[in-house]
Write a protein that holds these residues in place. Sequence first.
Motif, short mmCIF file in Angstrom:
data_model
loop_
_atom_site.label_atom_id
_atom_site.label_comp_id
_atom_site.label_asym_id
_atom_site.label_seq_id
_atom_site.Cartn_x
_atom_site.Cartn_y
_atom_site.Cartn_z
N ILE A 81 4.24 12.05 1.35
CA ILE A 81 4.60 10.60 1.47
C ILE A 81 4.88 11.14 3.05
CG2 ILE A 81 6.88 9.39 1.35
CD1 ILE A 81 6.71 10.43 -1.96
N LEU A 82 4.68 9.93 3.21
CA LEU A 82 4.33 9.56 4.44
C LEU A 82 4.67 8.00 5.23
CD1 LEU A 82 1.35 10.80 7.07
CD2 LEU A 82 3.27 12.47 6.50
N ASP A 90 9.61 1.35 -4.23
CA ASP A 90 10.00 0.33 -3.82
C ASP A 90 11.42 1.12 -3.06
OD1 ASP A 90 9.54 -2.33 -3.25
OD2 ASP A 90 11.16 -2.74 -4.06
N VAL A 91 12.26 1.49 -3.41
CA VAL A 91 13.55 1.70 -2.29
C VAL A 91 13.49 2.20 -1.23
CG1 VAL A 91 16.02 2.17 -2.53
CG2 VAL A 91 14.67 1.33 -4.15
N VAL A 93 -3.11 0.89 -8.90
CA VAL A 93 -3.07 -1.03 -8.75
C VAL A 93 -2.14 -1.12 -9.33
CG1 VAL A 93 -4.74 -2.38 -10.48
CG2 VAL A 93 -5.79 -0.08 -9.21
N ALA A 94 -1.26 -1.36 -10.46
CA ALA A 94 -0.10 -2.21 -10.61
C ALA A 94 0.62 -1.85 -9.16
CB ALA A 94 0.17 -1.15 -12.21
N SER A 95 0.96 -0.81 -9.05
CA SER A 95 2.09 -0.63 -8.39
C SER A 95 1.45 -1.35 -6.52
CB SER A 95 1.93 0.90 -7.53
OG SER A 95 0.93 1.18 -7.47
N LYS A 96 0.30 -1.62 -6.40
CA LYS A 96 -0.08 -2.27 -5.33
C LYS A 96 0.20 -3.64 -5.98
CE LYS A 96 -3.95 -0.23 -3.02
NZ LYS A 96 -5.35 -0.41 -2.76
N LEU A 97 -0.12 -4.24 -7.00
CA LEU A 97 0.40 -5.58 -7.21
C LEU A 97 2.13 -5.81 -7.49
CD1 LEU A 97 -2.59 -6.40 -9.28
CD2 LEU A 97 -2.17 -7.29 -7.51
N GLN A 133 0.34 -1.01 -0.16
CA GLN A 133 0.05 -0.19 -0.01
C GLN A 133 0.71 0.88 -0.43
OE1 GLN A 133 -3.52 0.60 -0.13
NE2 GLN A 133 -2.78 2.52 -0.75
N ARG A 134 2.06 1.26 0.97
CA ARG A 134 2.33 2.37 0.74
C ARG A 134 3.74 3.27 -0.51
NH1 ARG A 134 4.08 0.38 5.84
NH2 ARG A 134 6.12 -1.27 4.59
N VAL A 135 4.06 1.42 -1.08
CA VAL A 135 4.59 1.57 -2.34
C VAL A 135 3.56 1.99 -3.01
CG1 VAL A 135 6.04 0.53 -4.02
CG2 VAL A 135 6.37 -0.03 -1.92
N SER A 136 2.72 1.84 -3.28
CA SER A 136 1.26 2.25 -4.08
C SER A 136 1.32 3.49 -3.92
CB SER A 136 -0.37 1.78 -3.93
OG SER A 136 -0.85 1.90 -5.02
N ASP A 137 1.07 4.06 -3.07
CA ASP A 137 0.88 5.80 -2.28
C ASP A 137 2.00 6.55 -2.89
OD1 ASP A 137 -1.17 4.79 -1.03
OD2 ASP A 137 -1.13 4.86 0.53
N PHE A 138 2.94 5.75 -3.15
CA PHE A 138 4.66 6.97 -3.05
C PHE A 138 4.92 6.80 -4.83
CE2 PHE A 138 7.16 4.48 1.13
CZ PHE A 138 5.59 6.23 1.93
#
Length: 575
Positions: free
Chosen positions: A550-551, A501-502, A409-413, A384-389
């Motif tokens: 971004i948190l 992601d990083v 959607v794709a980044s959440k997966l 979820q965080r990667v998707s938000d970022f």
Amino acid sequence: MAGQESRLQRYLEVIQRANQIADSTQLDDLLDRLLDLIIEITEAEAGTLYLYDAAANELIFKVVKGSPAGEALIGRRFPATAGIAGYALQQRQPFFVHDVANDPRWNRSLGEMGALHLRTMFCVPLMLRGEPVGVVQVFNLPLEAVDEQDELALIELLTSRLVTEVEKARLLAEAQQRERRQQALVEIVSQLTATLERDELLRRIMNYACELLEVEAASIWLIDHERNDLVLHIAGGEHSERVEALRVPRGQGIIGHVIETGETVVVNDVHQDRRFYQGLDQRSGFQTRAILCVPLRSPRIVLGGERGEVEGMIIGGAQALNPRNGRPFSSDDVALFQMLASQAATVIRLAELYRETDSLFTRIIDAITGAIDLKDPYTRGHSQRVSDFSVAIAQELGLPRDQIYQLRVASKLHDVGKIRVPDQILKKPGRLEEEEFAEMRRHPTYGMEFLRDNGLLDLELLRHAWPALAQHHERLDGRGYPLGISGESISLFGRIVAVADVFDALTSHRPYRPPMPIDQVFALLRRGAGTEFDPECVEALIRARAKGNILTQDEREQAATPPVMEQDHARTVDR
């Protein structure tokens, strides 16, 4: 002989003027010039012209000359039996009034000639094929102006010549109005097929209703099943801000009656109808005079495939309020508003179906990413965080909304392939052996296989967004995995998710290290910009962080934890 020639010359001049007037196809202009000519012929000081509405059996005040006070009455309606004008309409022949002020038929309450000392009046009904079209009144004309048969014949010739043009102009105006209404319906249908922005579409439909029906306001009421009442959902017109978000107990008011019975109701004087719910006017300050109310009946929708169909039902009601100039609602108004309400009901039902489908899709995605978190508890909330970022970075880069949604959607997966990675590798607290790390590196490939095997790559939503899964561990210098591609071969989605992601990996808790300070993370990302990371994506993340978009993991958990009150802490210590 000279007198006859003079009279003939006058007839020809009047006919010529009438022919010039007849060239106009604009109803208001035609009526205005007709009254001017009759006033000129009769040498009157002032005059009025009314049109007859056969459907309502009313006279409509259309033109006034010589009385500024009377201009305020233009558009007003009154019964076709009232006043001298009504009398002329019933008699269907012209007549002269020698003393208007003392004539019992004169309707003083209108005040149409309040600025004049009234003496004489000549009243002419406008007739076409034996049926009334309107009435002309001229005031304070000389007694001899129409005392001869020739003068009466001239006026009759003039009115008979132009009454046909008046009727043509009125029919043309009505045809143009119907055409505008049809064009509006076509535009609404075209918009319905082009967008699923429900509230915007509904607001446009209600604004169209206000414009085309010429009413002060229009609104949509929906059934709130949880509270068992009706809520005003969308309002159009000048007064929309005064009436939105109001509620009516279910079954009460004219709107409640329409929703419960499915009937269309027209009330041209709401205060004569016991169903009228006065509480709305009291709360909004809006004064309702007349109402047209129709049910919102959602259509039967065939969903296709094996999904069956959705049955039609009444989901609410729509109402139009207060026709301008005090006119009553017509049968054309009712037909148009029913069509507009039908379009609104379709919009609402399709939007609900879309929202339900979208919600189901989102929950399924969340369930899948939740399953990943269960396998790897050290990365709880990571997807979820990667998707938000990723979304925050994309917004900084100015990506269009449709691409941002696909990226969300794709980044959440992006880590969905970890479902196939053995638990002993995912949950290993120490460093991975080379063979274990090789297996971990396969998770982007496993993710693509998961999408392909489940038919998800065929979805329009993921058809162009799959690089978020397949390429988020690739590097610009080609030293990434699983494909080792480099530079522009890595899609923008892949480069965005790589940075997101990083960043989350470095700022989150791991069993083998604490979160890295933000300044150190930014320094590391900037050092890797151009070789490992896309420089624009790195700077976009930093800008988004500065804006508070971004948190980190810790910051999110702190924000989600309610503050402990001092007195609550004291009680805990006392125990």
